[in-house]
Motif scaffolding. Structure first.
Motif, PDB file in Angstrom:
ATOM      1  N   UNK A 203       5.247 -18.128  -4.657  1.00  0.00           N
ATOM      2  CA  UNK A 203       4.461 -18.094  -4.594  1.00  0.00           C
ATOM      3  C   UNK A 203       3.581 -16.809  -3.974  1.00  0.00           C
ATOM      4  N   UNK A 204       2.561 -16.299  -4.463  1.00  0.00           N
ATOM      5  CA  UNK A 204       2.156 -14.926  -3.621  1.00  0.00           C
ATOM      6  C   UNK A 204       1.597 -15.297  -2.597  1.00  0.00           C
ATOM      7  N   UNK A 205       0.130 -16.124  -2.746  1.00  0.00           N
ATOM      8  CA  UNK A 205       0.044 -16.931  -1.303  1.00  0.00           C
ATOM      9  C   UNK A 205       0.629 -16.650  -0.259  1.00  0.00           C
ATOM     10  N   UNK A 206       1.955 -17.185  -0.346  1.00  0.00           N
ATOM     11  CA  UNK A 206       2.434 -17.676   0.620  1.00  0.00           C
ATOM     12  C   UNK A 206       2.993 -16.132   1.316  1.00  0.00           C
ATOM     13  N   UNK A 207       3.321 -15.413   0.490  1.00  0.00           N
ATOM     14  CA  UNK A 207       4.193 -14.091   0.939  1.00  0.00           C
ATOM     15  C   UNK A 207       3.309 -13.108   1.592  1.00  0.00           C
ATOM     16  N   UNK A 208       1.854 -12.878   1.383  1.00  0.00           N
ATOM     17  CA  UNK A 208       0.484 -12.559   1.576  1.00  0.00           C
ATOM     18  C   UNK A 208       0.218 -13.026   2.730  1.00  0.00           C
ATOM     19  N   UNK A 209       0.361 -14.198   2.938  1.00  0.00           N
ATOM     20  CA  UNK A 209       0.696 -14.440   4.453  1.00  0.00           C
ATOM     21  C   UNK A 209       1.600 -14.205   5.932  1.00  0.00           C
ATOM     22  N   UNK A 210       2.271 -14.617   5.022  1.00  0.00           N
ATOM     23  CA  UNK A 210       4.141 -13.733   6.128  1.00  0.00           C
ATOM     24  C   UNK A 210       3.649 -12.162   6.463  1.00  0.00           C
ATOM     25  N   UNK A 211       2.815 -11.616   5.128  1.00  0.00           N
ATOM     26  CA  UNK A 211       2.609  -9.818   4.602  1.00  0.00           C
ATOM     27  C   UNK A 211       1.874  -9.473   6.218  1.00  0.00           C
ATOM     28  N   UNK A 212       0.723 -11.180   6.218  1.00  0.00           N
ATOM     29  CA  UNK A 212      -0.624 -10.995   7.435  1.00  0.00           C
ATOM     30  C   UNK A 212      -0.118 -11.154   8.623  1.00  0.00           C
TER      31      UNK A 212
END
Length: 346
Positions: A203-212
């Motif tokens: 899920x892209x949202x999970x990827x983005x939160x990891x990057x944050x």
């Protein structure tokens, strides 16, 4: 002999061509396309195969003239009913969609797509124009459903993106910014061994939160440690399991950022079982700012994403598409802000 799929030229294939390819009459082909049950399994399979080979798309304008609008839109969730009713994100989004539709004539159809059979049935509904538009949430990377809907010229809006270059109209929240704010908050409180429990990384949202999370550590001058990253699945059980893994790898960790409140709830239980106090020994932050956050002991610091607003914005975009009110590209892609809500857990 024409190779399969070779008839996909620029001219729109006709229902007569579908019938001829399937070896049935036009009436039979029409009944299959419209989802009628009064067709033999053999004929149905032949027509469906012909539809796929030819790339046939029902003429929405002609169908609207003949039957009028269906006055319904579908909210499609490719998840189990267990996750649908357990995860606050979905209930908040549904509430926002329902609010946006309250003053319209549109009915909301909630559709779960859990199996190939359910996906096939939904595709038949779309081809038959039994709905006016589709809202899609929780789209996993590589899911072909948005492109299928575009191919059938079905108005579609995504809740969240599948990637950074998403082309289908969407409404999303600032996932990386919210996660970065959460970890920056923990750093400001003096925490130095900060772990994270991610969501499902398809899920892209999970990827983005990891990057944050990683960005906040970089900006704070702290090198990332892969031992402090454990993958969850946005469920309470997943958070409990991932927290256990983190404690085994790095027993001296002093803070955890969880990519959802539900996972933070599971992490809180694992910490309690390990005799670790929150926030004295380990600070804890979640994401969603759901009722779960307010009811934990101590109350959970969390990143607020505007779930109901997201539902309303998605619905507004979809209604504009249905009505033919299509504007600039930027207006078709909306990014909503997040906000950190500090509480006792950090």
């Amino acid at each position: 002999m024409t190779a399969p799929g070779a008839a996909r030229h620029t001219r729109r294939p006709t229902l007569e061509e579908v019938a001829a390819r399937a070896g049935v009459g036009r009436g039979t082909a029409s009944r299959v396309v419209n989802g009628s049950p009064t067709v033999s399994a053999r004929s149905r399979a032949a027509v469906q195969a012909a539809v796929e080979e030819l790339g046939y798309v029902p003429n929405g304008s002609a169908r609207a003239l003949a039957a009028g609008s269906t006055d319904s839109i579908a909210l499609v969730v490719p998840e189990s009913e267990t996750r649908l009713f357990a995860e606050p994100y979905f209930s908040g989004t549904v509430s926002g969609v329902a609010t946006a539709l309250a003053d319209t004539e549109k009915q909301l159809l909630l559709t779960l797509l859990r199996t190939p059979k359910e996906r096939e049935r939904f595709a038949r509904y779309v081809r038959a124009r039994r709905i006016d538009g589709v809202l899609l949430v929780s789209m996993h990377a590589g899911d072909p459903l948005p492109e299928l809907l575009q191919r059938y010229e079905m108005p579609t809006v995504l809740g969240g993106r599948r990637s950074a270059d998403e082309q289908v109209p969407y409404v999303d929240c600032d996932n990386p910014g919210g996660a970065e704010a959460a970890v920056a908050h923990l750093l400001a409180r003096g925490r130095r061994r900060i772990a994270t429990v991610t969501g499902s990384l398809d899920l892209y949202a999970a990827q983005c939160r990891l990057e944050g999370y990683r960005a906040a550590l970089r900006h704070g001058g702290h090198p990332g440690d892969p031992r402090l990253v454990a993958q969850g699945d946005f469920t309470e059980e997943g958070g409990h399991r991932a927290m256990g893994e983190l404690l085994e790898r790095c027993p001296q960790l002093d803070a955890v950022f969880c990519a959802s409140d539900l996972m933070a709830s599971g992490a809180r239980l694992a910490l309690r079982e390990a005799g670790r106090r929150v926030p004295d020994d380990v600070a804890l932050v979640g994401f969603d700012d759901s009722a779960v956050a307010r009811h934990l002991d101590p109350p959970l610091t969390s990143v607020r994403q505007p779930m109901e607003l997201m539902g309303r914005e998605m619905t507004g975009l979809l209604l504009d598409q249905i009505a033919g009110r299509t504007g600039e590209s930027a207006a078709r892609h909306r990014l909503l802000p997040t906000e950190l809500v500090p509480r006792g857990s950090s």
